[in-house]
Each structure stands twice: as structure tokens, then as C-alpha cells.
Design a protein around this motif. Sequence first.
Motif, PDB file in Angstrom:
ATOM      1  N   ALA A  37       0.840  -1.211   0.000  1.00 25.19           N
ATOM      2  CA  ALA A  37       0.000   0.000   0.000  1.00 25.19           C
ATOM      3  C   ALA A  37       0.870   1.255   0.000  1.00 25.19           C
ATOM      4  O   ALA A  37       0.582   2.223  -0.712  1.00 25.19           O
ATOM      5  CB  ALA A  37      -0.934   0.001   1.205  1.00 25.19           C
ATOM      6  N   ALA A  38       1.939   1.233   0.764  1.00 29.26           N
ATOM      7  CA  ALA A  38       2.847   2.386   0.804  1.00 29.26           C
ATOM      8  C   ALA A  38       3.538   2.573  -0.545  1.00 29.26           C
ATOM      9  O   ALA A  38       3.723   3.697  -1.009  1.00 29.26           O
ATOM     10  CB  ALA A  38       3.886   2.217   1.906  1.00 29.26           C
ATOM     11  N   ARG A  39       3.887   1.464  -1.186  1.00 22.62           N
ATOM     12  CA  ARG A  39       4.547   1.546  -2.490  1.00 22.62           C
ATOM     13  C   ARG A  39       3.607   2.145  -3.538  1.00 22.62           C
ATOM     14  O   ARG A  39       4.009   2.983  -4.338  1.00 22.62           O
ATOM     15  CB  ARG A  39       5.032   0.166  -2.922  1.00 22.62           C
ATOM     16  N   ILE A  40       2.340   1.731  -3.511  1.00 25.61           N
ATOM     17  CA  ILE A  40       1.364   2.285  -4.457  1.00 25.61           C
ATOM     18  C   ILE A  40       1.135   3.761  -4.176  1.00 25.61           C
ATOM     19  O   ILE A  40       1.063   4.581  -5.095  1.00 25.61           O
ATOM     20  CB  ILE A  40       0.054   1.477  -4.412  1.00 25.61           C
ATOM     21  N   LEU A  41       1.038   4.123  -2.904  1.00 26.48           N
ATOM     22  CA  LEU A  41       0.889   5.540  -2.552  1.00 26.48           C
ATOM     23  C   LEU A  41       2.114   6.345  -2.976  1.00 26.48           C
ATOM     24  O   LEU A  41       1.990   7.487  -3.438  1.00 26.48           O
ATOM     25  CB  LEU A  41       0.652   5.702  -1.054  1.00 26.48           C
ATOM     26  N   TYR A  42       3.295   5.761  -2.830  1.00 26.88           N
ATOM     27  CA  TYR A  42       4.533   6.430  -3.242  1.00 26.88           C
ATOM     28  C   TYR A  42       4.516   6.681  -4.749  1.00 26.88           C
ATOM     29  O   TYR A  42       4.824   7.787  -5.207  1.00 26.88           O
ATOM     30  CB  TYR A  42       5.734   5.589  -2.819  1.00 26.88           C
ATOM     31  N   LEU A  43       4.129   5.681  -5.520  1.00 28.26           N
ATOM     32  CA  LEU A  43       4.034   5.858  -6.968  1.00 28.26           C
ATOM     33  C   LEU A  43       3.013   6.937  -7.316  1.00 28.26           C
ATOM     34  O   LEU A  43       3.244   7.766  -8.185  1.00 28.26           O
ATOM     35  CB  LEU A  43       3.651   4.540  -7.638  1.00 28.26           C
ATOM     36  N   ARG A  44       1.902   6.905  -6.621  1.00 27.25           N
ATOM     37  CA  ARG A  44       0.861   7.902  -6.879  1.00 27.25           C
ATOM     38  C   ARG A  44       1.367   9.310  -6.545  1.00 27.25           C
ATOM     39  O   ARG A  44       1.095  10.261  -7.268  1.00 27.25           O
ATOM     40  CB  ARG A  44      -0.368   7.577  -6.053  1.00 27.25           C
ATOM     41  N   ALA A  45       2.102   9.428  -5.460  1.00 28.98           N
ATOM     42  CA  ALA A  45       2.645  10.730  -5.076  1.00 28.98           C
ATOM     43  C   ALA A  45       3.657  11.219  -6.105  1.00 28.98           C
ATOM     44  O   ALA A  45       3.673  12.407  -6.460  1.00 28.98           O
ATOM     45  CB  ALA A  45       3.287  10.649  -3.690  1.00 28.98           C
ATOM     46  N   LEU A  46       4.507  10.310  -6.591  1.00 29.24           N
ATOM     47  CA  LEU A  46       5.467  10.692  -7.629  1.00 29.24           C
ATOM     48  C   LEU A  46       4.735  11.148  -8.890  1.00 29.24           C
ATOM     49  O   LEU A  46       5.111  12.144  -9.510  1.00 29.24           O
ATOM     50  CB  LEU A  46       6.394   9.519  -7.961  1.00 29.24           C
ATOM     51  N   TYR A  47       3.713  10.421  -9.257  1.00 27.96           N
ATOM     52  CA  TYR A  47       2.935  10.761 -10.447  1.00 27.96           C
ATOM     53  C   TYR A  47       2.236  12.110 -10.271  1.00 27.96           C
ATOM     54  O   TYR A  47       2.263  12.967 -11.145  1.00 27.96           O
ATOM     55  CB  TYR A  47       1.913   9.660 -10.721  1.00 27.96           C
ATOM     56  N   GLN A  48       1.630  12.280  -9.116  1.00 27.60           N
ATOM     57  CA  GLN A  48       0.865  13.499  -8.821  1.00 27.60           C
ATOM     58  C   GLN A  48       1.744  14.742  -8.782  1.00 27.60           C
ATOM     59  O   GLN A  48       1.328  15.818  -9.186  1.00 27.60           O
ATOM     60  CB  GLN A  48       0.146  13.312  -7.486  1.00 27.60           C
ATOM     61  N   THR A  49       2.978  14.587  -8.290  1.00 31.10           N
ATOM     62  CA  THR A  49       3.883  15.733  -8.208  1.00 31.10           C
ATOM     63  C   THR A  49       4.723  15.877  -9.482  1.00 31.10           C
ATOM     64  O   THR A  49       5.610  16.719  -9.543  1.00 31.10           O
ATOM     65  CB  THR A  49       4.828  15.608  -6.989  1.00 31.10           C
ATOM     66  N   GLN A  50       4.432  15.041 -10.469  1.00 36.53           N
ATOM     67  CA  GLN A  50       5.116  15.057 -11.764  1.00 36.53           C
ATOM     68  C   GLN A  50       6.633  14.919 -11.604  1.00 36.53           C
ATOM     69  O   GLN A  50       7.411  15.610 -12.251  1.00 36.53           O
ATOM     70  CB  GLN A  50       4.749  16.311 -12.556  1.00 36.53           C
ATOM     71  N   SER A  51       7.016  13.987 -10.750  1.00 34.96           N
ATOM     72  CA  SER A  51       8.429  13.747 -10.480  1.00 34.96           C
ATOM     73  C   SER A  51       9.086  13.024 -11.652  1.00 34.96           C
ATOM     74  O   SER A  51       8.487  12.137 -12.267  1.00 34.96           O
ATOM     75  CB  SER A  51       8.575  12.895  -9.218  1.00 34.96           C
ATOM     76  N   VAL A  52      10.327  13.387 -11.927  1.00 37.97           N
ATOM     77  CA  VAL A  52      11.082  12.715 -12.980  1.00 37.97           C
ATOM     78  C   VAL A  52      11.463  11.296 -12.554  1.00 37.97           C
ATOM     79  O   VAL A  52      11.840  10.480 -13.393  1.00 37.97           O
ATOM     80  CB  VAL A  52      12.351  13.508 -13.376  1.00 37.97           C
ATOM     81  N   GLN A  53      11.352  10.980 -11.292  1.00 37.42           N
ATOM     82  CA  GLN A  53      11.676   9.656 -10.775  1.00 37.42           C
ATOM     83  C   GLN A  53      10.557   8.652 -10.997  1.00 37.42           C
ATOM     84  O   GLN A  53      10.738   7.460 -10.779  1.00 37.42           O
ATOM     85  CB  GLN A  53      11.963   9.722  -9.278  1.00 37.42           C
ATOM     86  N   PHE A  54       9.398   9.115 -11.445  1.00 43.65           N
ATOM     87  CA  PHE A  54       8.231   8.240 -11.549  1.00 43.65           C
ATOM     88  C   PHE A  54       8.486   7.039 -12.445  1.00 43.65           C
ATOM     89  O   PHE A  54       8.217   5.895 -12.056  1.00 43.65           O
ATOM     90  CB  PHE A  54       7.008   9.017 -12.042  1.00 43.65           C
ATOM     91  N   ASP A  55       8.987   7.238 -13.657  1.00 43.69           N
ATOM     92  CA  ASP A  55       9.176   6.124 -14.594  1.00 43.69           C
ATOM     93  C   ASP A  55      10.130   5.067 -14.045  1.00 43.69           C
ATOM     94  O   ASP A  55       9.847   3.869 -14.112  1.00 43.69           O
ATOM     95  CB  ASP A  55       9.683   6.633 -15.944  1.00 43.69           C
ATOM     96  N   ALA A  56      11.233   5.504 -13.494  1.00 44.39           N
ATOM     97  CA  ALA A  56      12.207   4.553 -12.946  1.00 44.39           C
ATOM     98  C   ALA A  56      11.618   3.796 -11.758  1.00 44.39           C
ATOM     99  O   ALA A  56      11.804   2.576 -11.627  1.00 44.39           O
ATOM    100  CB  ALA A  56      13.476   5.285 -12.530  1.00 44.39           C
ATOM    101  N   GLU A  57      10.912   4.504 -10.910  1.00 43.68           N
ATOM    102  CA  GLU A  57      10.322   3.851  -9.736  1.00 43.68           C
ATOM    103  C   GLU A  57       9.196   2.910 -10.139  1.00 43.68           C
ATOM    104  O   GLU A  57       9.014   1.858  -9.530  1.00 43.68           O
ATOM    105  CB  GLU A  57       9.816   4.902  -8.746  1.00 43.68           C
TER     106      GLU A  57
END
Length: 84
Positions: A37-57
Motif C-alpha cells: 500500500a505504501a509503495r502504491i501511494l509512493y508511486l501515486r505521489a510521484l505521479y501526482q507531483t510530476q516527479s522525474v523519478q516516476f518512470d524509474a520507480e
Amino acid sequence: MIHKTSLKTIIEHPETMNEDTVAMLRKLTERYPYFHAARILYLRALYQTQSVQFDAELRHSAPLVPNRNAIFRDMYTKLAAGKK
């Protein structure tokens, strides 16, 4: 470390995630790598903040999450809503 009430707030209101939330969730997933659940939330947060780390993560996390449909559903609904 993230407090359980903070985690509950993030789950109930994921739209409130920001850069601080990303950092907290990153630390949480590093400490507990199989906390899905934390991992999915982390991905969602990266996506939501338009982080460049999203694709790699996303590439790193996809094999670790047992229900990849949850990730796909979350991202696809956001993309589909943005196109309308």
C-alpha cells in the motif's frame, strides 16, 4: 518516520500529497519494501507531483506489487480524466 494518522490522512485524501509526502513515503518503502500500500501511494505521489523519478520507480516497483492492476487503474483513470 511517518505517523499512522498521517498515513491514514494520505490514504483518505491522496490529492493532498506533496513533495514532503513523497519523501516520507520513500523512506517508508525503503524501510518496509514489501508494504504494498505504501509503495502504491509512493508511486501515486510521484505521479501526482510530476516527479522525474516516476518512470524509474514504476519499473522498479511493478514486480514488487502483487496487484499491478491497482497501479494501472490509478494511473489510467488519471490519464483518461485529463484527456476529457
